[in-house]
Design a protein around this motif. Structure first.
Motif, PDB file in Angstrom:
ATOM      1  N   ARG A 113       1.119   4.059  -2.996  1.00 41.96           N
ATOM      2  CA  ARG A 113       0.911   5.477  -2.664  1.00 41.96           C
ATOM      3  C   ARG A 113       2.104   6.303  -3.128  1.00 41.96           C
ATOM      4  O   ARG A 113       1.939   7.386  -3.683  1.00 41.96           O
ATOM      5  N   TRP A 114       3.309   5.808  -2.902  1.00 41.70           N
ATOM      6  CA  TRP A 114       4.525   6.505  -3.321  1.00 41.70           C
ATOM      7  C   TRP A 114       4.558   6.659  -4.843  1.00 41.70           C
ATOM      8  O   TRP A 114       4.883   7.719  -5.363  1.00 41.70           O
TER       9      TRP A 114
ATOM     10  N   GLU B 289       0.842  -1.200   0.000  1.00 36.66           N
ATOM     11  CA  GLU B 289       0.000   0.000   0.000  1.00 36.66           C
ATOM     12  C   GLU B 289       0.881   1.255   0.000  1.00 36.66           C
ATOM     13  O   GLU B 289       0.621   2.204  -0.746  1.00 36.66           O
ATOM     14  N   GLY B 290       1.918   1.242   0.795  1.00 33.36           N
ATOM     15  CA  GLY B 290       2.842   2.380   0.831  1.00 33.36           C
ATOM     16  C   GLY B 290       3.562   2.561  -0.492  1.00 33.36           C
ATOM     17  O   GLY B 290       3.749   3.690  -0.962  1.00 33.36           O
TER      18      GLY B 290
ATOM     19  N   GLN C  50       2.026   6.736  -6.888  1.00 33.50           N
ATOM     20  CA  GLN C  50       0.959   7.629  -7.336  1.00 33.50           C
ATOM     21  C   GLN C  50       1.210   9.081  -6.945  1.00 33.50           C
ATOM     22  O   GLN C  50       0.968   9.996  -7.716  1.00 33.50           O
ATOM     23  N   MET C  51       1.713   9.298  -5.736  1.00 32.32           N
ATOM     24  CA  MET C  51       1.833  10.653  -5.202  1.00 32.32           C
ATOM     25  C   MET C  51       3.265  11.173  -5.144  1.00 32.32           C
ATOM     26  O   MET C  51       3.482  12.365  -4.948  1.00 32.32           O
TER      27      MET C  51
END
Length: 90
Positions: free
Chosen positions: A25-26, A21-22, A28-29
């Motif tokens: 997220r990394w 998940e991290g 994508q963001m």
């Protein structure tokens, strides 16, 4: 804690999910939410480790209308590195 390995093994599935998940997220963001203290410390470290940049700031004139022979620049760098305790490659 001698039981840590066993406890982590029991939680391995959840730890892997948290890591993935991290990672997503990394991807994508990006790292836009890096704390100021970390980005400042990183910039300071990079500046301290930029030996070539230090030599350029101390010994060179940066301008689009000047030039120098590579042998002269290298001699300047080698002299500067020796005087400042830095290793240089031949």
């Amino acid at each position: 804690d001698r039981s840590l390995k066993a406890r982590f093994k029991d939680e391995a599935e959840h730890i892997l999910a948290w890591m993935l998940e991290g990672c997503l997220r990394w991807q994508q963001m990006g790292l836009s939410d890096v704390p100021v203290a970390i980005s400042s410390a990183t910039a300071e470290y990079k500046d301290e480790m930029d030996i070539m940049g230090e030599w350029v700031r101390e010994r060179c004139i940066e301008s689009s209308d000047v030039s120098s022979m590579a042998s002269i620049l290298y001699a300047s760098y080698r002299d500067w590195a020796e005087k400042n305790g830095h290793k240089y490659q031949m």
